[in-house]
Design a protein around this motif. Structure first.
Motif, PDB file in Angstrom:
ATOM      1  N   ILE A  86      11.509   2.164  10.871  1.00  0.00           N
ATOM      2  CA  ILE A  86      12.944   2.277  10.580  1.00  0.00           C
ATOM      3  C   ILE A  86      13.490   3.597  11.120  1.00  0.00           C
ATOM      4  N   MET A 132      13.675   3.409  14.909  1.00  0.00           N
ATOM      5  CA  MET A 132      14.758   2.502  15.314  1.00  0.00           C
ATOM      6  C   MET A 132      16.116   3.173  15.115  1.00  0.00           C
ATOM      7  N   ALA A 133      16.250   3.975  14.076  1.00  0.00           N
ATOM      8  CA  ALA A 133      17.519   4.653  13.781  1.00  0.00           C
ATOM      9  C   ALA A 133      17.875   5.691  14.844  1.00  0.00           C
ATOM     10  N   PHE A 172      22.414   2.461  16.506  1.00  0.00           N
ATOM     11  CA  PHE A 172      21.738   2.215  15.241  1.00  0.00           C
ATOM     12  C   PHE A 172      21.901   3.427  14.330  1.00  0.00           C
ATOM     13  N   SER A 220      21.580  -0.050   9.817  1.00  0.00           N
ATOM     14  CA  SER A 220      21.387  -1.082  10.837  1.00  0.00           C
ATOM     15  C   SER A 220      19.929  -1.102  11.311  1.00  0.00           C
ATOM     16  N   ALA A 221      19.288   0.050  11.336  1.00  0.00           N
ATOM     17  CA  ALA A 221      17.873   0.103  11.708  1.00  0.00           C
ATOM     18  C   ALA A 221      17.038  -0.648  10.672  1.00  0.00           C
ATOM     19  N   ARG A 222      17.361  -0.454   9.393  1.00  0.00           N
ATOM     20  CA  ARG A 222      16.631  -1.144   8.336  1.00  0.00           C
ATOM     21  C   ARG A 222      16.795  -2.664   8.462  1.00  0.00           C
TER      22      ARG A 222
END
Length: 198
Positions: free
Chosen positions: A12, A15-16, A21, A25-27
């Motif tokens: 996560i 991705m963040a 992101f 939104s990453a989660r």
């Protein structure tokens, strides 16, 4: 905050860091990947591994490809126009390619001059540009319409002053504060066709 373990939290957090992101939104994206592990997560992981092994930065122009020189620099038809388009980032190069601007070559600076952020001429691929510029009849400065982009364009123009090289910039149509990667292909094509000399 609920957690699914350190591996998921690390995913996560990574991705963040991607553009577009944030933490929420990453989660959501990570949960979507986990729910579709076989269909999405495993192929994505394999594709990332292949890309890490194969992707190269072009030693000539700064584009990213699986070969160096990249497919654009290796195409002999690309040099016939005598036009070299200078862009800030690879995303801008790809946007111009999607717009179908023609058989041109590119030069990726890797950013823009920004004294406030500590980015000076030595931090960009400017010397490579100056060395390549003499092989072209025209240099098109396709900088974003930001203060930093225009500062960079003026710096390049000053460096090429006194040479027979024609230096042009994208015409109006690229909005002030706009970024090339977010513009539609029609706007980019029109801006390139109506470029003006600096």
């Amino acid at each position: 905050m609920p957690s699914g373990g350190p591996e998921i939290e690390q995913l996560i957090q990574l991705m963040a860091r991607l553009p577009g992101f944030g933490p929420r939104s990453a989660r959501r994206a990570v949960l979507h990947l986990i729910k579709r592990k076989e269909q999405l997560m495993l192929p994505l992981s394999a594709a990332i591994d292949r890309a890490v092994a194969a992707v190269r930065t072009c030693e000539v122009c700064g584009n990213v490809d699986t070969t160096s020189p990249c497919s654009i620099c290796a195409d002999p038809r690309r040099g016939e126009t005598g036009i070299l388009i200078v862009v800030e980032d690879v995303a801008d190069l790809w946007a111009l390619e999607r717009a179908g601007v023609g058989q041109v070559r590119y030069h990726v600076l890797g950013g823009v001059l920004s004294p406030l952020d500590g980015v000076g001429p030595d931090d960009l691929n400017l010397e490579g540009l100056i060395a390549r510029a003499h092989d072209y009849a025209e240099i098109v400065l396709a900088m974003n319409a930001t203060v930093e982009g225009q500062t960079t364009a003026h710096y390049i123009t000053d460096r090429l002053a006194g040479t027979p090289i024609k230096v042009t910039r994208l015409a109006h149509g690229v909005p002030v504060g706009g970024e090339l990667d977010y513009l539609d292909e029609g706007t980019l094509s029109q801006a390139l066709r109506a470029r003006t000399e600096i």
